[in-house]
Design a protein around this motif. Structure first.
Motif, PDB file in Angstrom:
ATOM      1  N   VAL A  68       0.820  -1.222   0.000  1.00  0.00           N
ATOM      2  CA  VAL A  68       0.000   0.000   0.000  1.00  0.00           C
ATOM      3  C   VAL A  68       0.847   1.263   0.000  1.00  0.00           C
ATOM      4  N   GLY A  69       2.153   1.120   0.232  1.00  0.00           N
ATOM      5  CA  GLY A  69       3.015   2.296   0.220  1.00  0.00           C
ATOM      6  C   GLY A  69       4.466   1.917   0.344  1.00  0.00           C
ATOM      7  N   PHE A  70       5.320   2.890   0.050  1.00  0.00           N
ATOM      8  CA  PHE A  70       6.756   2.666   0.170  1.00  0.00           C
ATOM      9  C   PHE A  70       7.483   3.998   0.236  1.00  0.00           C
ATOM     10  N   VAL A  71       8.716   3.918   0.710  1.00  0.00           N
ATOM     11  CA  VAL A  71       9.636   5.040   0.700  1.00  0.00           C
ATOM     12  C   VAL A  71      11.006   4.461   0.376  1.00  0.00           C
ATOM     13  N   PHE A  72      11.782   5.181  -0.449  1.00  0.00           N
ATOM     14  CA  PHE A  72      13.152   4.741  -0.662  1.00  0.00           C
ATOM     15  C   PHE A  72      14.064   5.916  -0.951  1.00  0.00           C
ATOM     16  N   GLY A  73      15.372   5.620  -0.812  1.00  0.00           N
ATOM     17  CA  GLY A  73      16.371   6.636  -1.071  1.00  0.00           C
ATOM     18  C   GLY A  73      17.759   6.045  -1.009  1.00  0.00           C
ATOM     19  N   TYR A  74      18.751   6.936  -1.050  1.00  0.00           N
ATOM     20  CA  TYR A  74      20.145   6.527  -1.114  1.00  0.00           C
ATOM     21  C   TYR A  74      21.025   7.635  -0.527  1.00  0.00           C
ATOM     22  N   THR A  75      22.281   7.301  -0.266  1.00  0.00           N
ATOM     23  CA  THR A  75      23.236   8.247   0.302  1.00  0.00           C
ATOM     24  C   THR A  75      23.984   8.964  -0.824  1.00  0.00           C
ATOM     25  N   LEU A  76      24.135  10.276  -0.684  1.00  0.00           N
ATOM     26  CA  LEU A  76      24.922  11.023  -1.665  1.00  0.00           C
ATOM     27  C   LEU A  76      26.391  10.629  -1.542  1.00  0.00           C
ATOM     28  N   PRO A  77      27.042  10.365  -2.669  1.00  0.00           N
ATOM     29  CA  PRO A  77      28.462   9.975  -2.642  1.00  0.00           C
ATOM     30  C   PRO A  77      29.371  11.118  -2.189  1.00  0.00           C
ATOM     31  N   ALA A  78      30.541  10.760  -1.706  1.00  0.00           N
ATOM     32  CA  ALA A  78      31.548  11.745  -1.286  1.00  0.00           C
ATOM     33  C   ALA A  78      31.932  12.633  -2.463  1.00  0.00           C
ATOM     34  N   ARG A  79      32.081  13.910  -2.188  1.00  0.00           N
ATOM     35  CA  ARG A  79      32.511  14.927  -3.141  1.00  0.00           C
ATOM     36  C   ARG A  79      31.568  15.106  -4.326  1.00  0.00           C
ATOM     37  N   ASP A  80      30.415  14.482  -4.320  1.00  0.00           N
ATOM     38  CA  ASP A  80      29.460  14.628  -5.419  1.00  0.00           C
ATOM     39  C   ASP A  80      28.405  15.650  -5.000  1.00  0.00           C
ATOM     40  N   THR A  81      28.473  16.836  -5.596  1.00  0.00           N
ATOM     41  CA  THR A  81      27.535  17.900  -5.230  1.00  0.00           C
ATOM     42  C   THR A  81      26.483  18.135  -6.317  1.00  0.00           C
ATOM     43  N   HIS A  82      26.342  17.168  -7.238  1.00  0.00           N
ATOM     44  CA  HIS A  82      25.353  17.316  -8.312  1.00  0.00           C
ATOM     45  C   HIS A  82      23.952  17.604  -7.757  1.00  0.00           C
ATOM     46  N   TRP A  83      23.595  16.947  -6.666  1.00  0.00           N
ATOM     47  CA  TRP A  83      22.266  17.140  -6.070  1.00  0.00           C
ATOM     48  C   TRP A  83      21.992  18.619  -5.802  1.00  0.00           C
ATOM     49  N   TRP A  84      22.999  19.336  -5.373  1.00  0.00           N
ATOM     50  CA  TRP A  84      22.857  20.732  -4.982  1.00  0.00           C
ATOM     51  C   TRP A  84      23.140  21.692  -6.146  1.00  0.00           C
ATOM     52  N   GLY A  85      23.428  21.163  -7.337  1.00  0.00           N
ATOM     53  CA  GLY A  85      23.845  21.971  -8.478  1.00  0.00           C
ATOM     54  C   GLY A  85      22.878  23.083  -8.851  1.00  0.00           C
ATOM     55  N   GLY A  86      23.339  24.315  -8.765  1.00  0.00           N
ATOM     56  CA  GLY A  86      22.544  25.474  -9.157  1.00  0.00           C
ATOM     57  C   GLY A  86      21.534  25.939  -8.128  1.00  0.00           C
ATOM     58  N   VAL A  87      21.586  25.403  -6.906  1.00  0.00           N
ATOM     59  CA  VAL A  87      20.592  25.782  -5.893  1.00  0.00           C
ATOM     60  C   VAL A  87      20.698  27.284  -5.589  1.00  0.00           C
TER      61      VAL A  87
END
Length: 184
Positions: A68-87
């Protein structure tokens, strides 16, 4: 763990891959789309890439054996700032630093429409984040997503907006951060 007759179970990447069809079905239901539509196909592609990411974790909710539901995710790799790119607004260099154990991305949290409003989403959220050792969690939402109010009520704070990539569902995303561990 059980909440309101719904059992929660933690899974790792290989187990998640085996549950992909069920995850796609819940995703489609949560958005009120046909499982064969492009929105669900895009979810499938994102999910398959994430199953092998470091720190990947999935928590599922079942009621009477039905997912009926789920949640998932992962850890950001070391020195990888792509997630924050252009914030914007641009945070400090210290905020952007990733160590490989600092930030967990809450990538998806989905609950079937008929089960929404019963605490399942919050239980999934807390079960996933309560099992993390990272310092913080992050998530991205569409700029006008109604879920933003829910996330804020759960303690998340908006830290800025990033531009979407070509082919993304939105042209921009709002980024949120939650300090870990989770406390209610």
């Amino acid at each position: 763990m059980t909440i309101n007759d719904t059992s929660l179970t933690h899974h790792e990447g290989a187990e998640a891959a085996a549950l992909l069809e069920e995850l796609c079905d819940v995703y489609a239901d949560a958005y009120g789309v046909d499982p064969g539509e492009e929105k669900t196909a895009a979810f499938r592609r994102r999910a398959e890439k994430q199953f092998a990411q470091p720190g990947f974790a999935l928590v599922t909710a079942r009621d009477g054996g039905r997912l009926v539901g789920f949640v998932f995710g992962y850890t950001l790799p070391a020195r990888d700032t792509h997630w924050w790119g252009g914030v914007q607004p641009e945070p400090s260099a210290e905020f952007l630093e990733e160590t490989g154990s600092r930030t967990w991305v809450l990538s998806e949290i989905e609950v079937r429409r008929a089960c929404q409003g019963r605490g399942t989403g919050r239980a999934l959220h807390d079960a996933a984040l309560g099992a993390r050792d990272e310092e913080r969690a992050t998530l991205a939402t569409g700029p006008d997503a109604a879920a933003q109010l829910v996330y804020e009520s759960w303690g998340w704070r908006r830290v800025g907006r990033i531009p979407g990539d070509e082919g993304d569902y939105y042209s921009a995303y709002d980024l949120f951060v939650l300090e870990l561990p989770v406390s209610r």
